[in-house]
Design an enzyme around this catalytic site. Structure first.
Site, PDB file in Angstrom:
ATOM      1  N   GLU A  78       0.808  -1.232  -0.021  1.00 60.75           N
ATOM      2  CA  GLU A  78       0.025   0.037   0.090  1.00 60.75           C
ATOM      3  C   GLU A  78       0.796   1.297   0.067  1.00 60.75           C
ATOM      4  OE1 GLU A  78      -2.956   0.369   3.279  1.00 60.75           O
ATOM      5  OE2 GLU A  78      -3.825   2.095   2.296  1.00 60.75           O
ATOM      6  N   GLY A 125       3.669   2.286  10.742  1.00 63.94           N
ATOM      7  CA  GLY A 125       3.521   1.588  12.109  1.00 63.94           C
ATOM      8  C   GLY A 125       3.120   0.100  11.750  1.00 63.94           C
ATOM      9  N   GLU A 158      -5.343  -2.778  12.907  1.00 65.96           N
ATOM     10  CA  GLU A 158      -4.679  -3.464  11.719  1.00 65.96           C
ATOM     11  C   GLU A 158      -5.836  -4.624  11.716  1.00 65.96           C
ATOM     12  OE1 GLU A 158      -3.065  -1.938   9.757  1.00 65.96           O
ATOM     13  OE2 GLU A 158      -2.033  -0.755  11.283  1.00 65.96           O
ATOM     14  N   GLU A 181      -9.611   4.126   6.535  1.00 67.64           N
ATOM     15  CA  GLU A 181      -8.745   4.757   7.500  1.00 67.64           C
ATOM     16  C   GLU A 181      -9.359   5.474   8.433  1.00 67.64           C
ATOM     17  OE1 GLU A 181      -6.093   3.386   7.922  1.00 67.64           O
ATOM     18  OE2 GLU A 181      -5.375   2.344   6.138  1.00 67.64           O
TER      19      GLU A 181
HETATM   20  N1  B3K Z   1      -2.857   1.167   5.626  1.00 65.46           N
HETATM   21  C1  B3K Z   1      -1.633   1.115   6.154  1.00 65.46           C
HETATM   22  C2  B3K Z   1      -0.818   2.468   5.760  1.00 65.46           C
HETATM   23  C3  B3K Z   1      -0.167   2.588   4.228  1.00 65.46           C
HETATM   24  C4  B3K Z   1       0.662   3.686   4.195  1.00 65.46           C
HETATM   25  C5  B3K Z   1       1.126   3.605   2.904  1.00 65.46           C
HETATM   26  N2  B3K Z   1       2.025   4.831   2.546  1.00 65.46           N
HETATM   27  C6  B3K Z   1      -1.361   1.143   7.740  1.00 65.46           C
HETATM   28  C7  B3K Z   1      -2.865   1.503   8.264  1.00 65.46           C
HETATM   29  O1  B3K Z   1      -3.324   2.618   8.365  1.00 65.46           O
HETATM   30  O2  B3K Z   1      -3.333   0.850   8.908  1.00 65.46           O
HETATM   31 ZN    ZN Z   2      -5.382   1.864   8.615  1.00 67.93          ZN
END
Ligand code: B3K
Ligand code: ZN
Length: 885
Positions: free
Chosen positions: A129, A268, A305, A327
Site C-alpha cells: 500500500e 506503524g 490492523e 482509514e
Molecule cells: N494502511 C496502512 C498505511 C499504508 C501507508 C502507505 N503509505 C496502515 C494503516 O493505516 O493501517
Molecule cells: Zn489503517
C-alpha cells in the site's frame, strides 16, 4: 520552480476516475528469492470489463522485464511497449492468460516499498500500500481490481519461514538447500493487500475461538530471541478480536492470523490479509524496554490492523481518494476500542490532543485538504491526520447524530451489502441515510470542505421568562482552492449546570430532554431556547469533543474554574483546565514580549491546589485522569492560538509557569510522589497501576525542574533502569533538560545498557533531539553521525529528525541553522526513501506561521529544495507550501 519538475509530477483527479478496462480474476505468483535478486513469475487470468478496449495497460516501475507470454505464446517486441511506469500490451483479446517474468533487486530497495530486504531484521518483506505492488511485477495496481492470489515462495533454507496471505497449501524441499511454500488466499483482494515474508524468526502461537466456534491459529513472528516481548501483542490481538465481535458483530474469517514484526518499516503497520506486517515498535514490549504509552500504542495499533480485516479488506476502497473510507473508519474503531478497554476520558483526551496538534495545523496550512481529497500528485502524501483522524471524527459525529443503535445497523448493512467490493465514501454515507431515514446532504460537506470550522457561542438568561438562549455562529476559514464554505452539520453535546454544580434538566420546545442533549447546528447562525431554567446556568458545551471544531464561549475565569471542578463530563473538565491555562500562558507570552515582570495568576494556582490537595486525596480518584489534568498545553498547541507563532516567548512562558507550579507545590508533589512510587512492584499493564505511575511521574517531572530534586530523578532513573522503562524514561527526559553532569551520566548509562536494543536506542535519540539546552542542535548533528543512527532505518529517522522537527526553539533558532540542517537531511533522505523524506519536510512547510525573518529563512530552504531533483513525494509538499495564497 523549474518546468521540468512540474511536468514530471502530474496531479491525478478524482473527477477523472474510470472503472478499469480489464479485470484480473486470478493471479498465480511465484517469487524466487536469491541473494542478489528475485525472479517474479506472474500468471494472470485477465478479462475485459464492460468497456472493452484493445490495449491492456499494466503498472510497473523499476522492473526488468524478462519475458511475456499471452495464452502461452511469447510476445514479440512490437506487440507491447514498456515505459518507466507502464507495460502496454497491444490488441489483447477479451479473456486470456498472461504470463510475465520480471527480475527485481530487493536488497537495493531503500524506499521500502514493494519487496525489500529489511537489513535490521535480516528478512525479506513487502509493503504494497499504496502502490508498492507495481515494484514487484506488472499489474493493474488499483484497489478496484480484486483477484484471488496464490503465491509460491522459494528461498534458501536460511530463511525457514516463507509466508504469504491466506492458508498454507503446500511446502517442501528443493535442491541446493532451498525450499518452498505455497499460500492460497480464498478472499479476492486488491494487490495493495498482498504480502510476502521470508526470514528466520521466533514464533509465538496461540488460538482464538470465534463467537461461532471457529478456531483461529494466532501467530506472531519476531526476531530470534525476542519471543518474550510478543505476549502483550498477542493479548492485544485477542482483546481486539473479542471486542469487534461484541461491538460490531465482526468475526475473523481465515483459519490463521499472522503478524510479523520488522525493524525497517516505513509506517506503524500494514493490514495485509491474514499476514499483517508490523513495525517492531508496535509489537515488542517488555517492562524494562517499553513504557505505558508503548503498551497502549501496541494495543491500539494491533486493534487497528485487525479491525481493517473488515473495514478495508472485506470492504475496500474503489480508488485512493476514498482512503478515509477505510482509514477514518478504522481509526474510529480503534479509538472506540481503546476507550472501552482503557479509559473513556483519558483516551479521548489523547486523541483530541493529537488532533489539535497535528490535524488542526494541517487544516489551517498550505497542505489543507478535505477528508476526501479531490486531487493528488503522490498518494502516499495523503496518509494524513486529516484523512485518518478528522475522518474518524466525522464518523464519531455520525454515530452521535444517528445514535449508537442506528449507526450499528448501518455498519451491519455496509458490511453485508458491500462485502467483497471496492466502494466509495458516498456508498457508506448512503447506507447511513438508508438506515436512519435522515437526509445527510449537508453532512457530506465534512468530506468535501477542508478547514476547521469555528463556532462562536453567546448566551442570554431571562429570569422573568425563565428562558436561557444560546446563540451559535459558525464559520470556516478559506483553504487552498476553497475560498468560501457552506455551513456544516455540527453536533454539540451539552449540558447546563446550576450554581451548586448540579446538572439542570433540559427543556426544549416544552419537551424534557434529560440532563444531557446533543444540539444539531446546521445554519450559519442559530439560536436555541431552553425553557423552565430557574437560575442562570453555566453551559458545558462540546462534551467529549463531539465535533472536530474550535468552539469559543466567553467564559469568565471563575466559570472555567467552576466547570473544571464540577462538570460531569470528564473530557470537559480537562478542557476547561486547558482553556484556563491557555489564557494564562498567552498572557505570560505577551508579558515577555512587552518586557513586563512575570507573575502567576492566583486562580490558576488555586486550580492546582484543588487538584493536588483535594481531588488527589479522594478515595475514588482516577490518577491516570489526574495526571492529564496536571499537564499544561504544549508549546505546539499554544502556538496554534497565535497568528504569528512567538516560538521563544511561548517556550519561556511555559518554562516559567511550570517552574512556578513546581516551586509552589514542591512539598505536596513530593508527598504524592512518595505515596505512589514503589521500587519493588513488578510492572503490570493494569489501569490502576498505569494511573499511579503516570501520576507520580507527572509529580516527578515538576519536581525535577527544581535543582534540589535533580538527585531524586537520578535515583529513580538508576533504580528503574533495566526494570521499568516508564519510570526510566520520565526521569531521563527530566535530566535531559538539565545543564548538569547528571545529564551526561544518565544518557551514557542508558546507552550503555540498551545499545543493542534498537527500539530503546530510538528513545535515546528522540529524548536528546527534544533537548532545549543552548547547544542542542550541535548535539543533534553529532548524533546524526553517531554509529547508532542509520538514515536507512525509518525508526531512527523518526526518532532523531522527527523529534528535532517538533522541538520548537531548536528547530526555529533564529540563525536558521535548524532549517538548513533539516533541508540537508531531507535532500539526502529523498534519494533513499521519498516517503520518509516527505514526512520529515513537514515542519518547513508551515513557514507562513512565523515572523518575517524566520519566514524568509524557511522559504529560502524550500526554494533551494525545489531547485534540486526531488521525488514526487517531496515535490508535492514543497511546491504546494510555496504556492501563492
Ligand atoms: N494502511 C496502512 C498505511 C499504508 C501507508 C502507505 N503509505 C496502515 C494503516 O493505516 O493501517
Ligand atoms: Zn489503517
Amino acid at each position: 520552480m523549474s518546468d521540468m519538475s512540474t511536468i514530471a509530477h502530474q496531479p491525478i483527479y478524482l473527477k477523472n476516475y474510470r472503472a478499469p478496462h480489464y479485470l484480473i480474476d486470478d493471479i498465480n505468483l511465484s517469487v524466487d528469492l536469491f541473494d542478489d535478486f528475485a525472479m517474479v513469475r506472474s500468471s494472470l487470468r485477465v478479462r475485459a470489463n464492460k468497456h472493452h478496449e484493445t490495449d491492456l495497460i499494466l503498472n510497473g516501475e523499476g522492473l526488468e522485464l524478462i519475458s511475456i507470454h499471452l495464452e502461452g505464446r511469447e510476445l514479440t517486441s512490437n506487440e507491447y511497449e514498456v515505459t518507466d511506469q507502464l507495460l502496454i500490451v497491444r490488441h489483447v483479446p477479451a479473456n486470456f492468460q498472461l504470463d510475465i517474468v520480471t527480475k527485481i533487486y530487493p536488497k537495493k530497495n531503500t524506499a521500502l516499498s514493494g519487496l525489500y530486504y529489511a537489513n535490521t531484521s535480516g528478512t525479506y518483506c513487502t509493503q504494497c500500500e499504496a502502490e508498492g505492488f507495481r515494484h514487484i511485477t506488472y499489474y493493474l495496481d488499483h484497489p478496484d481490481v480484486l483477484a484471488k492470489f496464490t503465491t509460491t515462495i522459494t528461498a534458501d533454507k536460511k530463511y525457514p519461514h516463507l509466508l504469504s496471505n491466506g492458508n498454507l497449501t503446500a511446502s517442501g524441499e528443493l535442491p541446493n538447500n532451498r525450499h518452498f511454500a505455497t499460500w492460497e488466499d480464498p478472499f479476492k483482494k486488491p494487490c495493495y493487500l498482498f504480502a510476502l515474508v521470508a526470514g528466520d524468526f521466533d514464533l509465538i502461537e496461540s488460538q482464538f475461538t470465534t463467537q461461532s466456534n471457529h478456531e483461529v491459529a494466532l501467530r506472531i513472528y519476531v526476531e530470534k530471541g525476542l519471543a518474550d516481548q510478543a505476549t502483550h501483542a498477542m493479548d492485544s490481538l485477542k482483546r481486539a478480536m473479542r471486542w469487534d465481535e461484541g461491538t460490531f458483530g465482526r468475526e475473523y474469517d481465515l483459519d490463521i492470523y499472522m503478524i510479523v514484526a520488522i525493524g525497517d518499516f516505513n509506517m506503524g503497520a500494514m493490514e495485509n490479509k491474514g499476514l499483517n506486517i508490523f513495525n517492531t515498535k508496535y509489537v515488542l514490549a517488555k517492562p524494562e524496554t517499553a513504557t505505558d504509552d508503548d503498551y497502549i500504542n501496541i494495543l491500539s495499533v494491533i486493534g487497528h490492523e485487525y479491525f481493517h480485516n473488515w473495514s478495508g479488506n472485506r470492504v475496500t476502497c474503489r480508488d485512493w481518494f476514498q482512503l478515509s473510507l477505510k482509514e477514518g473508519l478504522t481509526i474510529f474503531r480503534d479509538q472506540s476500542f481503546t476507550e472501552d478497554e482503557l479509559s473513556h476520558a483519558v483516551m479521548r483526551i489523547h486523541d483530541v490532543r493529537a488532533l489539535r496538534e497535528t490535524q488542526f495545523p494541517e487544516d489551517a496550512g498550505p497542505l489543507a485538504h478535505p477528508v476526501r481529497p479531490d486531487a493528488y500528485i503522490e498518494i502516499n502524501n495523503f496518509y494524513t491526520a486529516t484523512v485518518y483522524n478528522k475522518g474518524a471524527e466525522v464518523l464519531r459525529m455520525l454515530q452521535t447524530i444517528l445514535g449508537k443503535t442506528t449507526f450499528r445497523k448501518g455498519m451491519d448493512l455496509y458490511f453485508s451489502r458491500h462485502d467483497g467490493h471496492a466502494v466509495t465514501i458516498e456508498d457508506f454515507v448512503k447506507i447511513m441515510e438508508d438506515v436512519s431515514g435522515l437526509n445527510l446532504a449537508q453532512f457530506r460537506l465534512w468530506y468535501t470542505q477542508a478547514g476547521t470550522p469555528r463556532v462562536e457561542v453567546t448566551d442570554h438568561y431571562d429570569d422573568i421568562t425563565e428562558t436561557y438562549t444560546l446563540h451559535f455562529t459558525q464559520t470556516c476559514p478559506p483553504t487552498p482552492h476553497q475560498a468560501h464554505k457552506k455551513p456544516m452539520t455540527i453536533p454539540i453535546k451539552m449540558g447546563l449546570l446550576d450554581q451548586s454544580g448540579q446538572a439542570m434538566p433540559l427543556v426544549l420546545h416544552q419537551k424534557m430532554q434529560g440532563l444531557e442533549h446533543t444540539l444539531l447546528l446546521t445554519e450559519e447562525k442559530q439560536e436555541v431556547v431552553f425553557q423552565h431554567v430557574t437560575t442562570k446556568p453555566t453551559p458545558s458545551l462540546l462534551r467529549h469533543f463531539s465535533a472536530p471544531i474550535i468552539l469559543h464561549y466567553p467564559y469568565t475565569d471563575e466559570a472555567l474554574r467552576f466547570l473544571f471542578q464540577h462538570d460531569l463530563d470528564a473530557f470537559n473538565r480537562w478542557e476547561c483546565g486547558q482553556q484556563y491555562s491557555m489564557r494564562q500562558l498567552l498572557q505570560l507570552t505577551q508579558s515577555i514580549e512587552k518586557g513586563n515582570a512575570l507573575q502567576m495568576n492566583e486562580g490558576w494556582l488555586a486550580i492546582y491546589a484543588d487538584l493536588l490537595m483535594r481531588e488527589a486525596k479522594e478515595a475514588t480518584v482516577d490518577l491516570f485522569f489526574l495526571s492529564e489534568m496536571l499537564a499544561l498545553p504544549s508549546e505546539k498547541y499554544i502556538g496554534e492560538q497565535m497568528q504569528t507563532i512567538a516560538v521563544d516567548n511561548i517556550h519561556a512562558a511555559r518554562v516559567f509557569a511550570r517552574l512556578e507550579i513546581a516551586k509552589k507545590f514542591a512539598d505536596v508533589f513530593y508527598q504524592h510522589y512518595q505515596a505512589n512510587h514503589t521500587h519493588t512492584e513488578k510492572y503490570k499493564f493494569d489501569m490502576k497501576l498505569i494511573g499511579q505511575r503516570q501520576f507520580k511521574n507527572s509529580c516527578l517531572a515538576y519536581l525535577m525542574l527544581l535543582p534540589n530534586y535533580a538527585e531524586l530523578g537520578m535515583t529513580q532513573f538508576k533504580a528503574a533502569l533495566k526494570h521499568n522503562m516508564t519510570d526510566t524514561q520520565v526521569a531521563l527526559a527530566g535530566l535531559n533538560q538539565l545543564d548538569s553532569p547528571l545529564r551526561e551520566e544518565a544518557l551514557r548509562a542508558f546507552y550503555e545498557t540498551y545499545r543493542h536494543d534498537a527500539l530503546v536506542v530510538d528513545k535515546w535519540l528522540a529524548i536528546q533531539a527534544s533537548c532545549y539546552l543552548p547547544n542542542a542542535l550541535s548535539q543533534i548533528k553529532a548524533l546524526y553521525k553517531h554509529p547508532a543512527f542509520d538514515i536507512k532505518n525509518p525508526n531512527k529517522v523518526y526518532a532523531l529528525i522527527g523529534a528535532f522537527g517538533r522541538n520548537p526553539t531548536v528547530f526555529h533558532q533564529k540563525n536558521g541553522e535548524g532549517y538548513l540542517f533539516l533541508a540537508d537531511v531531507v535532500r539526502e533522505l529523498d534519494q533513499l526513501n521519498p516517503q520518509i523524506a516527505a514526512r520529515m519536510v513537514n515542519p518547513l512547510t508551515q513557514w507562513r506561521r512565523y515572523d518575517a525573518a524566520r519566514q524568509a529563512l524557511m522559504r529560502e530552504r524550500l526554494e533551494a529544495l525545489l531547485h534540486t531533483s526531488l521525488s514526487s513525494d517531496v515535490f508535492e509538499l514543497v511546491s504546494k507550501s510555496l504556492e501563492e495564497k
